[in-house]
Design an enzyme around this catalytic site. Sequence first.
Site, PDB file in Angstrom:
ATOM      1  N   GLY A 411      -7.547 -45.685  75.000  1.00 44.26           N
ATOM      2  CA  GLY A 411      -6.579 -44.717  75.308  1.00 44.26           C
ATOM      3  C   GLY A 411      -5.574 -44.951  76.503  1.00 44.26           C
ATOM      4  O   GLY A 411      -5.081 -44.033  77.185  1.00 44.26           O
ATOM      5  N   GLU A 412      -5.290 -46.352  76.881  1.00 45.14           N
ATOM      6  CA  GLU A 412      -4.269 -46.347  77.781  1.00 45.14           C
ATOM      7  C   GLU A 412      -2.865 -46.369  77.479  1.00 45.14           C
ATOM      8  O   GLU A 412      -1.957 -45.958  78.216  1.00 45.14           O
ATOM      9  CB  GLU A 412      -4.498 -47.844  78.458  1.00 45.14           C
ATOM     10  CG  GLU A 412      -4.047 -48.840  77.368  1.00 45.14           C
ATOM     11  CD  GLU A 412      -4.514 -49.172  76.156  1.00 45.14           C
ATOM     12  OE1 GLU A 412      -5.659 -48.724  76.013  1.00 45.14           O
ATOM     13  OE2 GLU A 412      -4.069 -50.011  75.308  1.00 45.14           O
ATOM     14  N   LEU A 413      -2.711 -46.307  76.259  1.00 41.57           N
ATOM     15  CA  LEU A 413      -1.348 -46.286  75.629  1.00 41.57           C
ATOM     16  C   LEU A 413      -0.503 -45.276  75.840  1.00 41.57           C
ATOM     17  O   LEU A 413       0.686 -44.926  76.316  1.00 41.57           O
ATOM     18  CB  LEU A 413      -1.207 -47.004  74.132  1.00 41.57           C
ATOM     19  CG  LEU A 413      -1.660 -48.179  73.695  1.00 41.57           C
ATOM     20  CD1 LEU A 413      -1.434 -48.698  72.268  1.00 41.57           C
ATOM     21  CD2 LEU A 413      -0.905 -49.096  74.665  1.00 41.57           C
ATOM     22  N   ARG A 421      -1.141 -39.976  71.178  1.00 40.09           N
ATOM     23  CA  ARG A 421      -2.102 -41.027  70.810  1.00 40.09           C
ATOM     24  C   ARG A 421      -1.732 -41.715  69.727  1.00 40.09           C
ATOM     25  O   ARG A 421      -1.154 -41.386  68.837  1.00 40.09           O
ATOM     26  CB  ARG A 421      -3.524 -40.285  70.584  1.00 40.09           C
ATOM     27  CG  ARG A 421      -3.971 -39.502  71.790  1.00 40.09           C
ATOM     28  CD  ARG A 421      -4.532 -40.678  72.650  1.00 40.09           C
ATOM     29  NE  ARG A 421      -5.022 -40.020  73.809  1.00 40.09           N
ATOM     30  CZ  ARG A 421      -5.409 -40.599  74.953  1.00 40.09           C
ATOM     31  NH1 ARG A 421      -4.954 -42.088  75.105  1.00 40.09           N
ATOM     32  NH2 ARG A 421      -5.817 -40.073  75.856  1.00 40.09           N
ATOM     33  N   THR A 422      -1.864 -43.193  69.645  1.00 41.47           N
ATOM     34  CA  THR A 422      -1.361 -44.054  68.819  1.00 41.47           C
ATOM     35  C   THR A 422      -2.156 -44.345  67.763  1.00 41.47           C
ATOM     36  O   THR A 422      -2.010 -44.928  66.665  1.00 41.47           O
ATOM     37  CB  THR A 422      -0.862 -45.339  69.347  1.00 41.47           C
ATOM     38  OG1 THR A 422      -1.864 -45.849  70.137  1.00 41.47           O
ATOM     39  CG2 THR A 422       0.406 -45.062  70.298  1.00 41.47           C
ATOM     40  N   GLU A 536      16.241 -73.725  83.414  1.00 40.30           N
ATOM     41  CA  GLU A 536      17.474 -73.009  83.640  1.00 40.30           C
ATOM     42  C   GLU A 536      18.584 -73.709  82.763  1.00 40.30           C
ATOM     43  O   GLU A 536      19.483 -73.008  82.547  1.00 40.30           O
ATOM     44  CB  GLU A 536      17.970 -73.292  85.140  1.00 40.30           C
ATOM     45  CG  GLU A 536      18.513 -74.746  85.576  1.00 40.30           C
ATOM     46  CD  GLU A 536      17.290 -75.846  85.348  1.00 40.30           C
ATOM     47  OE1 GLU A 536      15.986 -75.577  85.070  1.00 40.30           O
ATOM     48  OE2 GLU A 536      17.591 -77.015  85.560  1.00 40.30           O
ATOM     49  N   VAL A 612      25.421-105.502 111.598  1.00 42.51           N
ATOM     50  CA  VAL A 612      24.064-105.509 111.691  1.00 42.51           C
ATOM     51  C   VAL A 612      23.271-104.377 112.037  1.00 42.51           C
ATOM     52  O   VAL A 612      23.546-103.508 112.759  1.00 42.51           O
ATOM     53  CB  VAL A 612      23.737-106.717 113.027  1.00 42.51           C
ATOM     54  CG1 VAL A 612      22.401-106.887 113.271  1.00 42.51           C
ATOM     55  CG2 VAL A 612      24.763-107.778 112.725  1.00 42.51           C
ATOM     56  N   PHE A 615      17.373-104.331 110.727  1.00 45.38           N
ATOM     57  CA  PHE A 615      16.350-105.181 110.034  1.00 45.38           C
ATOM     58  C   PHE A 615      17.193-106.273 109.593  1.00 45.38           C
ATOM     59  O   PHE A 615      16.430-107.228 108.898  1.00 45.38           O
ATOM     60  CB  PHE A 615      15.409-104.438 108.783  1.00 45.38           C
ATOM     61  CG  PHE A 615      14.774-103.453 109.531  1.00 45.38           C
ATOM     62  CD1 PHE A 615      13.694-103.550 110.218  1.00 45.38           C
ATOM     63  CD2 PHE A 615      15.115-102.144 108.782  1.00 45.38           C
ATOM     64  CE1 PHE A 615      13.083-102.377 110.619  1.00 45.38           C
ATOM     65  CE2 PHE A 615      14.524-101.126 109.201  1.00 45.38           C
ATOM     66  CZ  PHE A 615      13.468-101.113 110.231  1.00 45.38           C
ATOM     67  N   ASP A 728      19.693 -88.728 110.017  1.00 45.92           N
ATOM     68  CA  ASP A 728      20.572 -89.877 111.019  1.00 45.92           C
ATOM     69  C   ASP A 728      21.896 -89.772 110.996  1.00 45.92           C
ATOM     70  O   ASP A 728      22.510 -90.672 111.083  1.00 45.92           O
ATOM     71  CB  ASP A 728      19.826 -91.241 110.346  1.00 45.92           C
ATOM     72  CG  ASP A 728      20.126 -92.403 111.666  1.00 45.92           C
ATOM     73  OD1 ASP A 728      20.136 -91.694 112.564  1.00 45.92           O
ATOM     74  OD2 ASP A 728      19.853 -93.404 111.424  1.00 45.92           O
ATOM     75  N   LYS A 730      25.213 -89.788 112.439  1.00 48.41           N
ATOM     76  CA  LYS A 730      26.088 -90.014 113.630  1.00 48.41           C
ATOM     77  C   LYS A 730      27.333 -90.915 113.122  1.00 48.41           C
ATOM     78  O   LYS A 730      27.238 -91.215 111.842  1.00 48.41           O
ATOM     79  CB  LYS A 730      25.111 -90.935 114.573  1.00 48.41           C
ATOM     80  CG  LYS A 730      24.535 -92.221 113.820  1.00 48.41           C
ATOM     81  CD  LYS A 730      23.615 -92.958 114.517  1.00 48.41           C
ATOM     82  CE  LYS A 730      22.883 -94.043 113.839  1.00 48.41           C
ATOM     83  NZ  LYS A 730      22.134 -94.818 114.696  1.00 48.41           N
ATOM     84  N   ASN A 733      26.846 -94.154 111.200  1.00 49.75           N
ATOM     85  CA  ASN A 733      26.605 -93.846 109.695  1.00 49.75           C
ATOM     86  C   ASN A 733      27.471 -93.355 108.627  1.00 49.75           C
ATOM     87  O   ASN A 733      27.287 -93.174 107.695  1.00 49.75           O
ATOM     88  CB  ASN A 733      25.118 -93.246 109.496  1.00 49.75           C
ATOM     89  CG  ASN A 733      24.044 -94.218 110.169  1.00 49.75           C
ATOM     90  OD1 ASN A 733      24.402 -95.448 110.060  1.00 49.75           O
ATOM     91  ND2 ASN A 733      22.943 -93.627 110.333  1.00 49.75           N
ATOM     92  N   ASP A 746      23.206 -95.477 105.079  1.00 42.40           N
ATOM     93  CA  ASP A 746      21.948 -95.557 105.845  1.00 42.40           C
ATOM     94  C   ASP A 746      20.980 -94.667 105.672  1.00 42.40           C
ATOM     95  O   ASP A 746      20.773 -93.791 106.485  1.00 42.40           O
ATOM     96  CB  ASP A 746      22.206 -95.960 107.527  1.00 42.40           C
ATOM     97  CG  ASP A 746      20.998 -96.420 108.227  1.00 42.40           C
ATOM     98  OD1 ASP A 746      19.690 -96.536 107.487  1.00 42.40           O
ATOM     99  OD2 ASP A 746      20.818 -96.658 109.391  1.00 42.40           O
ATOM    100  N   THR A 765      18.209 -90.245 116.194  1.00 42.27           N
ATOM    101  CA  THR A 765      19.043 -91.079 117.325  1.00 42.27           C
ATOM    102  C   THR A 765      18.943 -89.893 118.326  1.00 42.27           C
ATOM    103  O   THR A 765      19.424 -88.615 118.006  1.00 42.27           O
ATOM    104  CB  THR A 765      20.557 -91.268 116.772  1.00 42.27           C
ATOM    105  OG1 THR A 765      20.532 -92.161 115.683  1.00 42.27           O
ATOM    106  CG2 THR A 765      21.408 -91.809 117.923  1.00 42.27           C
TER     107      THR A 765
END
Length: 915
Positions: A411-413, A421-422, A536, A612, A615, A728, A730, A733, A746, A765
Amino acid sequence: MKIKHYPGKAVDASLSLDNDSAMSALYEANWLQAHHQHHRAQTTQPTLSRQPSNAGSSSFLLDGISALSKYQMTLENIRRLEQQAQDKRIVSAIKELNGYRPSALQHHQQQQLDNGWVAEEETEAEEQQLREKPKTDNAPTPSAANVNHYVVDPTERQRLPRPRQQLSVKPPSLRRSQTMLQHPPPSYVTLRAPKSKPAQHNSSNSSSAYSTFSSAAEDRPAERVICQQPLRLLQPPTEPPPPPPTAGSKAARAFKPLSRSQTSVQRYATIRMPNHSASFCRTTARAAETPDIRRHSLEQALQGLQLEEQLPVPAAAEPVVSRQPERQTSRHISPGSSSNGSAKDLNGEGFCIPRPRLIVPVHTYARRRRTGNLKEQSGKAQDEDVTSDGRVEVSREGKYLSTLSGAKVLGELAILYNCQRTATITAITECNLWAIERQCFQTIMMRTGLIRQAEYTDFLKSVPIFKDLAEDTLIKISDVLEETHYQRGDYIVRQGARGDTFFIISKGKVRVTIKQQDTQEEKFIRMLGKGDFFGEKALQGDDLRTANIICESPEGVSCLVIDRETFNQLISSLDEIKHRYDDEGAMERRKINEEFRDINLTDLRVIATLGVGGFGRVELVQVNGDNSRSFALKQMKKSQIVETRQQQHIMSEKEIMGEANCQFIVKLFKTFKDKKYLYMLMESCLGGELWTILRDKGNFDDATTRFYTACVVEAFDYLHSRNIIYRDLKPENLLLDEKGYVKLVDFGFAKKLQTGRKTWTFCGTPEYVAPEVILNRGHDISADYWSLGVLMFELLTGTPPFTGSDPMRTYNIILKGIDAIEFPRNITRNASNLIKKLCRDNPAERLGYQRGGISEIQKHKWFDGFYWWGLQNRSLEPPIKPSVKSVVDTANFDDYPPDPEGPPPDDVSGWDKDF
Ligand SMILES: Nc1ncnc2c1ncn2[C@@H]1O[C@H](COP(=O)(O)OP(=O)(O)OP(=O)(O)O)[C@@H](O)[C@H]1O
Ligand SMILES: Nc1nc2c(ncn2[C@@H]2O[C@@H]3COP(=O)(O)O[C@H]3[C@H]2O)c(=O)[nH]1
Ligand SMILES: Nc1nc2c(ncn2[C@@H]2O[C@@H]3COP(=O)(O)O[C@H]3[C@H]2O)c(=O)[nH]1
């Protein structure tokens, strides 16, 4: 109701009334009230008794109190939620009421795990974050003792003119900020309903307030109609119609067509409880024994919530719970025409009989009909069911549709869609049914809707791509979301299928695979988890899915699904949506990888040293036999990487640079390794470092600074839209190519962040680190915006704004904020305005991190008139054109003496196997 179909997966739209604690609580309240009412009926009191009676045992009292307190708690939580929700949400929920989509309730079901009513103060997202946190943060956590320590750049000695040190601290094991994050403020409250409750309601022996529809099988001359579809749809009655109901009688009102404005039904149903009076008495006792204060709150709370008893129906008649507007047939007895004079008013809209915690897949009605013989099966079980919940038959236009028994909602419909009532529902055995009036049902649905909307909106806010959307946009999205669930191995999206929907993962993980053109094999692309989106591309392109999305989590995946229209209106313009899964970039990268596949280390010839690093050295190289171009080969000592515990950063550098395909980022073509070194073969930028040019010039004017800043903005746009933080920035870089455009190099501290997550590694830095990095509060891409402000200041003045004689002093100055910094006169008002907006102490307030994203920076007054499109297509003339005479011209670089330390020791430990 929207029923969506997905390729490879049929998605059911289902009605679930059992899924929300509010529902359960209200149901429970009904239950108490029904007992109360029944007690009243028993004692023939005309009004609801408010006097506690002494009847009943103390266990009932306890039950009653516990039910009441749960109910009160629920109401309080609902109230809290409603307060949290803005008025407009409530208004829109009310507006939505009649169009409520039941299927959207489905997901709550899974929350009903606890046996108690738990007010959860943390979102699942947060819990998840807490659970996963240690995994995602690769670095150990800093303790109070070593926070803010730094490692002196080993190259500093060799690069005397450079004033700066670079930091990289191994984060110690206990992280204060992480602990803070583990207890975020509640973003919404969810309630859990006790799982054991339905059993209590279901049991025929329990003291539940069933509506009992006769009749027992043995004295069943005719079935009783519980709910009837409009008669005009029915076959012509074979029996004479019953006498027309008298004006004003319940029956007369029972079958009035429903008007749109009708929001609640009058009472019309009756309760007949031939076998359950004892249990009702007991329940009444419970309620009656409840302490006054509790009872009073309950009664207040119960306003508008009425569970109706079905009054005795003549034995030969069928009990009608609800019925479409119609002329009655003799077989159908209007509930209102009950012989019992105490029946209440009817208006004919019927009432529904929701059972809590049940799911009725609405379109399985049809499926049952098609597959047929349910009737037979159910017939078999008929006798057994008589004493419990009973059995009803659903028919439409006189044709049998299905038999329902046990826990089903009916009976929710008509109530949900304000329609007639359906279908017709007929009791074919004695039925024990629960009933809720329209108004009450709608109240429940509205509250459920509000709670659901608040949950979705809060969830969307926690998804980074949506976090900057306006509240009303999020609410709009929440309103149209459909939640769908998948089992492990399900293809949620299939490559090549047509697609019309956009997905956000709300739970679990999915695997993305793509079938290559030349092979049938599916290539693994990536994993996506909670907060990630997909789907998407089909909506942006030609409707065809470009990848497979497969449910990976053993416990399944839940997705919030958005339709094309909403996607186009509210979501498609978001930057991250456009760029996140960039196949073009990936394709170009694949081409590059292909091109360099056969080049080996031994094919490379060193021309000169370009710089340089921490590493090792960066050499200008050429491929033997090809003098037309040159490359930069960065060579890193493995032993030194291990010593400074930078393994993870190096791997991340390789991964991020290796995937990046942006003209403002130096390209990495190939990596090599041997026992002593790791190597990165990159594009060479022969214009030299921006730092060198700045050193020579002292400072740049507004226009020059604008150009270089714009290049960095473009690089950040690329990185941030992929959730990569650079960390980083600066002038050292930033390298100039031969044309004078700047590129970011870098990526030792760059990191791909998990959606919505922060990171805690103390690195950067000193002059450029953001306050939240110093304070170890966790940082994200907003830290890059801070450093952008610092860069602007340094380019305009030659010195960064926060400069101390040592890093500790520098940090102190940073923590005092940008407003404590004096801006030299040569910084224009617009420039200083932008710098201050970038260098806000609060990361959330920084320009670029707010609603409009990085485009807010591009739109800032300082950039007024700047030709962004020209920058993007490289037609804009750079302010400084470096002199680069050939592909091997290193004149723009300093000279570097040979490495005095000699070759490092071997490292064959294998940590670098994926490099
Ligand atoms: N692709 C390149 N083209 C030209 N020069 C480059 C290139 N890459 C690096 N260099 C030079 O080498 C220097 C060191 O490179 P890079 O900064 O990548 O090394 P690092 O070891 O990470 O240094 P740092 O200690 O600054 O982190 C740069 O400052 C620049 O002068
Ligand atoms: N329309 C329809 N309703 C059904 C079916 N099976 C059960 N029902 C229930 O029958 C109820 C009749 O009243 P409503 O239309 O209010 O709500 C309907 C559903 O809850 C079915 O197959 N079709
Ligand atoms: N084409 C492509 N899609 C991806 C990738 N990673 C995730 N996806 C998602 O997979 C989805 C498949 O369906 P769509 O093509 O609509 O949208 C696609 C993207 O949202 C990727 O690398 N390439």
